[in-house]
Design a protein around this motif. Structure first.
Motif, mmCIF file in Angstrom:
data_model
loop_
_atom_site.group_PDB
_atom_site.id
_atom_site.type_symbol
_atom_site.label_atom_id
_atom_site.label_comp_id
_atom_site.label_asym_id
_atom_site.label_seq_id
_atom_site.Cartn_x
_atom_site.Cartn_y
_atom_site.Cartn_z
ATOM 1 N N ALA A 1 66.580 -28.363 -23.623
ATOM 2 C CA ALA A 1 66.098 -28.913 -22.353
ATOM 3 C C ALA A 1 65.759 -30.391 -22.470
ATOM 4 C CB ALA A 1 64.873 -28.123 -21.893
ATOM 5 N N THR A 2 65.547 -30.870 -23.691
ATOM 6 C CA THR A 2 65.184 -32.274 -23.902
ATOM 7 C C THR A 2 66.361 -33.226 -23.786
ATOM 8 O OG1 THR A 2 65.453 -31.869 -26.273
ATOM 9 C CG2 THR A 2 63.216 -31.728 -25.376
ATOM 10 N N ASN B 1 63.845 -34.152 -37.291
ATOM 11 C CA ASN B 1 63.546 -32.946 -36.524
ATOM 12 C C ASN B 1 64.157 -32.929 -35.126
ATOM 13 O OD1 ASN B 1 61.966 -34.919 -35.404
ATOM 14 N ND2 ASN B 1 60.070 -33.738 -35.397
ATOM 15 N N ILE B 2 64.912 -33.957 -34.749
ATOM 16 C CA ILE B 2 65.563 -33.944 -33.444
ATOM 17 C C ILE B 2 66.800 -33.056 -33.521
ATOM 18 C CG2 ILE B 2 67.120 -35.935 -33.732
ATOM 19 C CD1 ILE B 2 66.144 -36.833 -30.901
ATOM 20 N N VAL B 3 67.130 -32.380 -32.414
ATOM 21 C CA VAL B 3 68.240 -31.427 -32.421
ATOM 22 C C VAL B 3 69.520 -32.107 -31.955
ATOM 23 C CG1 VAL B 3 69.108 -29.228 -31.544
ATOM 24 C CG2 VAL B 3 66.662 -29.524 -31.991
ATOM 25 N N CYS B 4 70.426 -32.308 -32.890
ATOM 26 C CA CYS B 4 71.744 -32.870 -32.574
ATOM 27 C C CYS B 4 72.690 -31.734 -32.170
ATOM 28 C CB CYS B 4 72.316 -33.610 -33.781
ATOM 29 S SG CYS B 4 71.324 -35.042 -34.304
ATOM 30 N N TRP B 5 73.800 -32.101 -31.535
ATOM 31 C CA TRP B 5 74.774 -31.060 -31.175
ATOM 32 C C TRP B 5 75.313 -30.367 -32.419
ATOM 33 C CZ3 TRP B 5 79.307 -31.856 -33.528
ATOM 34 C CH2 TRP B 5 79.738 -33.161 -33.785
ATOM 35 N N SER B 6 75.366 -31.090 -33.543
ATOM 36 C CA SER B 6 75.829 -30.495 -34.792
ATOM 37 C C SER B 6 74.851 -29.445 -35.306
ATOM 38 C CB SER B 6 76.036 -31.592 -35.844
ATOM 39 O OG SER B 6 74.897 -32.434 -35.936
ATOM 40 N N ASP B 7 73.556 -29.630 -35.041
ATOM 41 C CA ASP B 7 72.566 -28.613 -35.400
ATOM 42 C C ASP B 7 72.795 -27.335 -34.596
ATOM 43 O OD1 ASP B 7 70.918 -30.136 -37.280
ATOM 44 O OD2 ASP B 7 70.272 -31.303 -35.549
ATOM 45 N N VAL B 8 73.109 -27.507 -33.318
ATOM 46 C CA VAL B 8 73.370 -26.346 -32.467
ATOM 47 C C VAL B 8 74.596 -25.592 -32.957
ATOM 48 C CG1 VAL B 8 73.945 -25.588 -30.128
ATOM 49 C CG2 VAL B 8 72.293 -27.446 -30.467
ATOM 50 N N LEU B 9 75.666 -26.317 -33.276
ATOM 51 C CA LEU B 9 76.878 -25.655 -33.761
ATOM 52 C C LEU B 9 76.638 -24.982 -35.107
ATOM 53 C CD1 LEU B 9 79.762 -28.133 -32.803
ATOM 54 C CD2 LEU B 9 78.988 -26.069 -31.600
ATOM 55 N N LYS B 10 75.827 -25.610 -35.949
ATOM 56 C CA LYS B 10 75.502 -25.003 -37.239
ATOM 57 C C LYS B 10 74.833 -23.651 -37.031
ATOM 58 C CE LYS B 10 74.750 -24.742 -41.694
ATOM 59 N NZ LYS B 10 75.865 -24.477 -42.631
ATOM 60 N N ARG C 1 68.693 -34.604 -44.028
ATOM 61 C CA ARG C 1 68.785 -35.450 -42.832
ATOM 62 C C ARG C 1 70.217 -35.494 -42.282
ATOM 63 N NH1 ARG C 1 64.947 -38.623 -41.320
ATOM 64 N NH2 ARG C 1 66.439 -40.173 -40.572
ATOM 65 N N ARG C 2 71.047 -34.558 -42.651
ATOM 66 C CA ARG C 2 72.459 -34.591 -42.249
ATOM 67 C C ARG C 2 72.757 -33.738 -41.017
ATOM 68 N NH1 ARG C 2 75.182 -34.550 -48.359
ATOM 69 N NH2 ARG C 2 74.144 -36.483 -49.014
ATOM 70 N N HIS C 3 71.755 -33.154 -40.441
ATOM 71 C CA HIS C 3 71.852 -32.486 -39.144
ATOM 72 C C HIS C 3 73.004 -31.494 -39.054
ATOM 73 C CE1 HIS C 3 68.561 -34.477 -37.053
ATOM 74 N NE2 HIS C 3 68.856 -35.535 -37.795
ATOM 75 N N GLY C 4 73.060 -30.598 -40.017
ATOM 76 C CA GLY C 4 74.003 -29.493 -39.942
ATOM 77 C C GLY C 4 75.402 -29.793 -40.432
ATOM 78 N N PHE C 5 75.638 -31.002 -40.926
ATOM 79 C CA PHE C 5 76.957 -31.338 -41.467
ATOM 80 C C PHE C 5 77.016 -30.895 -42.929
ATOM 81 C CE2 PHE C 5 76.671 -34.429 -37.934
ATOM 82 C CZ PHE C 5 77.849 -34.107 -37.276
ATOM 83 N N ASP C 6 77.786 -29.853 -43.208
ATOM 84 C CA ASP C 6 77.880 -29.299 -44.559
ATOM 85 C C ASP C 6 78.735 -30.168 -45.473
ATOM 86 O OD1 ASP C 6 76.636 -26.735 -43.661
ATOM 87 O OD2 ASP C 6 78.490 -26.617 -42.509
#
Length: 417
Positions: free
Chosen positions: A311-312, A44-53, A94-99
């Protein structure tokens, strides 16, 4: 540039999340021993890849991941045959937005690596009879060409190519990368003052490994060249930000240290190369004391998503400095490592350090308890041979409050007397 927690899993978690271990939970390497304490990248942590996704990007990941805890029955492979299991499949969620996914947990047989493809279940990995960096460059080139329809060509993309070497064992690189070093006298490569003498354990280890290590670097460098050329040939280079860095350095025996996860420059310092055609002016910069958590906000800011940075995130964006060579710069870097697997023992383990352009102040936990303090003048003593620490040293008085402030800010209860 430094790796602020110079070992594989913590550095990767910091790079992906922009946070230090107290937030991302990866304070030591992810394996079956640390799995008992829940050490792995949170879903559930937000990686930069999640933001780009979320912004419509097509994201790809190739190579070493090392952020998911192994569990029984362990994957049947060599890295899981000893007392500690290291390699694990990453579930889709668990791949944080990596398709696009062509990856493994951690696997150190570089001349016959193993991978899970995007849709492969846990029991369907494959071995490849090719040196890992060359194979991963091949897959990156296929990604740019969209071979197999692995990305949405109408969307912007991000791609991580996580190459394992130079990582021990160092003797697996193809012969062509060793050839430039075959006729170089070993004595000409053993000139640094912090290399132990011959006929000592670490001195002999350095002499055994140094040429192989350079061969690995040469081989990886060749793959970076292929990747850049492929971006150019596919007309993708003009508007793509390219970043090259590493998760840690390596002592190879210097300071009588086998590898990384220690306070010395060889362990901490990593390369940072950033290219953006027409936007980032080519130069060599030795002023910006950037840290691993800063990469996340800096990249998102460069890409136009400053408002989407959570913000985290602990890091700060230095996008304006990258673009103009002007603006505020950090005056110090904070470093920790060699932490206990057990979260309850973290405050009594490892080392904590603050590093400036000229000085490094560090406190290292001794095996019998207590702390060993160090102060190095990195300009007059670049090989860190002279510990000039004393409690009344002006730089100790200046840097210790900064280190204590950072410990408090990050929730680290490491106690410095």
């Amino acid at each position: 540039m430094v790796s602020n927690n110079p070992i594989c899993s913590p550095a990767r978690a910091t790079l992906l999340t922009g946070t230090y271990p107290n937030k991302n939970g990866v304070h030591c390497n992810v394996n079956s021993k640390s799995a008992v304490y829940g050490v792995e990248l949170p879903a559930n942590i937000v990686c930069w890849s999640d933001v780009l996704k979320e912004q419509g990007y097509s994201n790809g990941y190739i190579g070493k991941w090392h952020l998911d805890a192994p569990h029984q029955p362990y994957i049947p492979c060599k890295n899981n045959e000893g007392d500690i299991a290291w390699n694990e499949w990453t579930p889709f969620e668990r791949r944080h937005g990596f398709d696009y996914w062509y990856s493994y947990g951690t696997y150190d047989y570089h001349d016959r690596p193993m991978y899970w493809d995007t849709k492969a279940p846990r029991d369907s990995f494959q071995f490849v009879n090719q040196w890992g960096p060359e194979h991963e460059a091949d897959k990156a080139i296929d990604f740019f060409k969209n071979k197999g329809n692995v990305r949405n060509t109408s969307a912007p993309f991000s791609l991580v190519i996580s190459i394992n070497p130079p990582h021990e064992p160092y003797n697996t690189a193809p012969a062509k990368y060793h050839e430039p070093y075959n006729n170089i006298p070993i004595d000409s490569l053993v000139t640094d003052a912090n290399i132990p003498p011959a006929d000592t354990k670490m001195g002999d280890e350095y002499r055994k490994d140094v040429k192989n290590y350079y061969a690995n670097i040469t081989g990886v460098d060749a793959q970076i060249g292929r990747i850049l050329q492929a971006l150019k040939e596919n007309k993708l280079l003009d508007n793509t930000i390219v970043l090259f860095t590493a998760d840690h350095g390596n002592c190879l025996g210097k300071h009588n240290e086998h590898s990384k996860n220690n306070i010395y420059e060889e362990s901490l310092r990593v390369p940072l190369l950033v290219y953006w055609k027409g936007r980032i002016k080519p130069c060599i910069d030795d002023e910006l004391l950037i840290s691993m958590p800063d990469i996340y906000p800096t990249l998102l800011d460069l890409a136009g998503y400053k408002k989407n940075i959570p913000a985290t995130v602990d890091g700060k964006s230095y996008a304006s400095y990258f673009l103009s060579r002007q603006g505020n710069k950090p005056s110090e870097q904070f470093i920790l490592g060699a932490l206990s697997y057990d979260q309850k023992q973290i405050k009594h383990s490892g080392f904590r350090s603050v590093r400036t352009k000229q000085y490094k102040l560090a406190y290292v936990t001794k095996k019998g308890g207590g702390l060993e303090p160090y102060l190095f003048n990195l300009q007059t003593d670049p090989f860190e041979l002279n510990n000039i620490y004393r409690a009344d040293h002006p730089m100790v008085k200046k840097l210790l409050p900064r280190l204590q402030y950072w410990l408090q800010k990050t929730g680290d209860r490491f106690a410095i007397p």
